[in-house]
Enzyme design. Structure first.
Site, PDB file in Angstrom:
ATOM      1  CG  HIS A 230      -1.924  -1.049   1.330  1.00  0.00           C
ATOM      2  ND1 HIS A 230      -3.073  -1.004   1.769  1.00  0.00           N
ATOM      3  CD2 HIS A 230      -2.144  -2.207   0.384  1.00  0.00           C
ATOM      4  CE1 HIS A 230      -3.927  -1.888   1.581  1.00  0.00           C
ATOM      5  NE2 HIS A 230      -3.343  -2.801   0.948  1.00  0.00           N
TER       6      HIS A 230
ATOM      7  CD  GLU B  34      -1.714   4.875   3.236  1.00  0.00           C
ATOM      8  OE1 GLU B  34      -2.794   5.415   3.343  1.00  0.00           O
ATOM      9  OE2 GLU B  34      -1.641   3.832   2.640  1.00  0.00           O
TER      10      GLU B  34
END
Length: 184
Positions: A81, A83
Site C-alpha cells: 500500500h 503508506e
C-alpha cells in the site's frame, strides 16, 4: 478497481492536484503542497497500472524523505500500500525504524493495515485527503476488516487456531532476559 477510472477522471484529478499547488513556493512546508504530492503519486500509480489510486509522502524538516503509491497488483504484494511503501522508504533513508519528527500525508484515510504500520512507525502527525467512505464507493471497502477485529477469533471468516503456544513463549522469554535488546 483501477479499471473503473477513465481517462477523463484521471485528467481532471491531475489538474486538481496541480491547481492545489499553483501558488507553491520552493522550500515552503505548506500542507496543501505535500498533500498535492501524495495525490500526484496516486494519480501516477493509476496511470501506470501499479495498483489502486493511493499515494503517500512522508516529510521531515520540510523535505520529502519517503514516498509511495499503491503497488499491490504490479508487485503481487498485498502489503504494498502507499503508506507502507512510503514508510519503508522513509525509514531506509533515515536509517531508523521510527519516524519521530515526521509528518505523513496520504491521499486517503489509511486502511487498518496501514493504520497499524503508521502507529508502529510513530510519525508526529498524519494528514489524509479522501476518507474510507470515498474509497468504499469505488470498491476499496475495508469495513469487513474492522468488523472482523470486533468478533471472536473462532467466528472470523478466515479461521484462526492457536497452536504451539508453549514453544513460542521460549522466544518471548529469551527476549525478556536479553540485556542488549533494542526496544521499540
Amino acid at each position: 478497481m483501477c479499471n473503473a477510472f477513465n481517462k477523463k477522471f484521471i485528467d481532471e484529478a491531475a489538474k486538481a492536484a496541480e491547481n492545489s499547488n499553483h501558488n507553491y513556493i520552493q522550500g515552503n512546508t505548506d500542507h496543501a503542497h505535500f498533500m498535492g504530492e501524495a495525490i500526484k503519486l496516486a494519480i501516477q500509480g493509476v496511470k501506470n497500472n501499479d495498483g489502486g489510486p493511493f499515494g503517500c509522502v512522508i516529510v521531515k524538516n520540510g523535505k520529502i524523505i519517503g514516498k509511495g503509491n499503491n503497488k499491490v497488483t504490479s508487485t503481487n504484494d498485498p502489503s504494498a500500500h502507499a503508506e507502507i511503501t512510503a514508510i519503508r522508504e522513509a525509514c531506509k533513508n533515515l536509517d531508523t525504524f521510527q519516524l519521530d519528527g515526521c509528518t505523513l500525508y496520504t491521499s486517503c484515510e489509511p486502511c487498518p493495515m496501514c493504520l497499524g504500520a503508521i502507529y508502529w512507525a510513530r510519525p508526529d502527525k498524519v494528514f489524509y485527503a479522501s476518507d474510507k467512505k470515498d474509497a468504499a464507493k469505488i470498491g476499496f471497502d475495508d469495513e469487513f476488516i474492522y468488523n472482523e477485529l470486533e468478533i471472536d477469533l473462532s467466528e472470523r471468516k478466515i479461521p484462526f487456531k492457536q497452536i504451539s503456544r508453549d514453544a513460542s513463549l521460549k522466544a518471548f522469554k529469551i527476549w525478556d532476559e536479553k540485556d542488549d535488546k533494542m526496544e521499540y
